[in-house]
Design a protein around this motif. Sequence first.
Motif, mmCIF file in Angstrom:
data_model
loop_
_atom_site.group_PDB
_atom_site.id
_atom_site.type_symbol
_atom_site.label_atom_id
_atom_site.label_comp_id
_atom_site.label_asym_id
_atom_site.label_seq_id
_atom_site.Cartn_x
_atom_site.Cartn_y
_atom_site.Cartn_z
ATOM 1 N N LYS A 239 38.733 33.579 45.726
ATOM 2 C CA LYS A 239 38.033 34.613 46.497
ATOM 3 C C LYS A 239 38.898 35.863 46.465
ATOM 4 O O LYS A 239 40.097 35.794 46.758
ATOM 5 N N ILE A 240 38.319 36.985 46.062
ATOM 6 C CA ILE A 240 39.072 38.243 46.105
ATOM 7 C C ILE A 240 38.372 39.230 47.037
ATOM 8 O O ILE A 240 37.184 39.083 47.333
ATOM 9 N N PHE A 241 39.150 40.195 47.509
ATOM 10 C CA PHE A 241 38.628 41.168 48.466
ATOM 11 C C PHE A 241 38.530 42.526 47.784
ATOM 12 O O PHE A 241 39.554 43.094 47.383
ATOM 13 N N GLY A 300 43.657 38.369 46.970
ATOM 14 C CA GLY A 300 42.752 37.263 47.262
ATOM 15 C C GLY A 300 43.473 35.962 47.506
ATOM 16 O O GLY A 300 44.702 35.927 47.631
ATOM 17 N N GLU A 301 42.675 34.877 47.521
ATOM 18 C CA GLU A 301 43.260 33.568 47.795
ATOM 19 C C GLU A 301 42.508 32.467 47.053
ATOM 20 O O GLU A 301 41.376 32.657 46.606
ATOM 21 N N MET A 310 33.722 37.577 45.143
ATOM 22 C CA MET A 310 34.375 38.734 45.748
ATOM 23 C C MET A 310 33.703 39.074 47.069
ATOM 24 O O MET A 310 32.470 39.116 47.158
#
Lengths: 332, 332
Positions: A239-241, A300-301, A310
């Motif tokens: 998951k990225i922001f 992200g994580e 995203m």
Amino acid sequence: MEPITLAHGSGGKKMVTLIEDLFLKKFNNHNLPQGNDFTSFEVSQKKLAISTDSYVISPLIFPGGDIGSLAVHGTVNDVCMSGAKPLYLSASFIIEEGLDLKILEKIVSSMAEASKKTGVPIITGDTKVVEKGKGDGLYINTTGIGEIPSNLNITGSNAKPGDKIIINGSIGDHGMAILSFREGLNFETTLQSDSAPLNSLIALMCEFFPQINCLRDPTRGGLAACLNELASQSKVAIKIFEENIPIKTEVHSACELLGLDPLNVANEGKLVTICPPEIADDLLKTMKSHPFGVNSQIIGEVLEGTDVFMETSFGGQRKISWPESEQLPRIC
Amino acid sequence: MEPITLAHGSGGKKMVTLIEDLFLKKFNNHNLPQGNDFTSFEVSQKKLAISTDSYVISPLIFPGGDIGSLAVHGTVNDVCMSGAKPLYLSASFIIEEGLDLKILEKIVSSMAEASKKTGVPIITGDTKVVEKGKGDGLYINTTGIGEIPSNLNITGSNAKPGDKIIINGSIGDHGMAILSFREGLNFETTLQSDSAPLNSLIALMCEFFPQINCLRDPTRGGLAACLNELASQSKVAIKIFEENIPIKTEVHSACELLGLDPLNVANEGKLVTICPPEIADDLLKTMKSHPFGVNSQIIGEVLEGTDVFMETSFGGQRKISWPESEQLPRIC
């Protein structure tokens, strides 16, 4: 100035002269002039890394670099994505008949300078010449060898749920610089390739944080391909922001204008690292202390699952797929 | 069958499919599928040899081989001219848009077979696609790494006056096979390339005769370039005897017809070795016991001085110069 002819690649006197007067002079190091078709060298570690790339970028010289410096940076970077200290490079040239010797000299000089700056000598090589219309000026292959410190275990399959994802700066610079230069697009500021050697940054990171799980450079296919590769190899979700991903304003504008997604655009001086959450803040601080890591961000994580997605600036979510179709040919 | 498109080289889904369905399947070995841009491996010796070559041969498939098997044999041979045991190869492909996927598959299969037969796995690679008209079907770079046994000291600068010069068989086969096939010349028998991996022959030679001073493969520029290189590196003169040099009748006839000197024609399965005179006869016997050394001959000796010359069958002497001008482009 004399153009390159087929005789420069035929194993005769002209080839010997080209090799002695250009390649040996510029790449000058104590391993190179052994005069054999091989070069011998010594290693002090048992575990080595090897990587190879053929560079076919068009144009040969572009804002922020050229095919010569790119061929050094690109392969040095691939080797050190294992945590290795890159030791040596080979260089192999496929030259199109008719290439101006001056251009070849300029590129070989730039390659030699990049090799000296990164501290990775070019110790063996090869020259071939193909007929006019069977190449595009110059293609260069470099292959790199490095030593992996025994306390590291860095590979794309090591990402674990909970891990943090860090990038060392803005995305899309290289691809958009090449594209806008090639297409003659004029933006307010000239876009520059981010082409850079990442070996000293990685050496710093690995010295203090040997717990790093993954390193990867988001080149062809951009950050989207890179994260999909890592997720698939490690069998995890990522998951990225959106708001944390560094993108220069001019790259953003150029992408919008051309309908490109910056996540799919190639980089040549960027790395993505995945590390245990407990070291993420300190690793980030260390990266920021290095000239090639000043704009590092946690983006992200890693989660359990299988997709890359995203969280957008507006709070929505979108899936980040593998880039499907041809976007930017010959950008490396 | 589907032709290669630019998308096959762009870092997206099509490239991943090509790599997984073709390259990984054919080159299958335990090092390859690490899924990183580098591959790691372990060595047991400190002294290593590296060699690189880009293969641009035309046509891609020829009597006695193809660009794939040649790219394995050629680089394996260069690495083992140090006395090294070749360990691994990298392989990098520059494919021209429009190449029939069937041809690529055939070549990759042949390359995989050659790699298995020589016992040197391909452990890392790269794929690029260039537009139609910017290549010629396919160019392949291979780079090889080998371990040099600590009791050997084989290099082109080690020839000493008094040493004997041995070749492992007939000269000119490769160059004349390519040329006559390319030009559509019909001879009574079909000329075949001598493309072959010399690592097992060299391992045998070095095991029993670690005193060997030089090993070199007479590829581009042929035996003439090879001997001139060795004489120049070792600062010695070399004398060869015309009547001792093995040349096949059909190669001899083809050379006469085309006005070529067989001494300048490329070989791809030949080696020249220079050794102290006291081991020459036993080394020759050992070489003759190996399938790739059956037709070995002592062809000359090392003298004080600087030139390479040949005692002709008629008792005269002629200087053997570096091949000056373009003879046979793109034969490797």
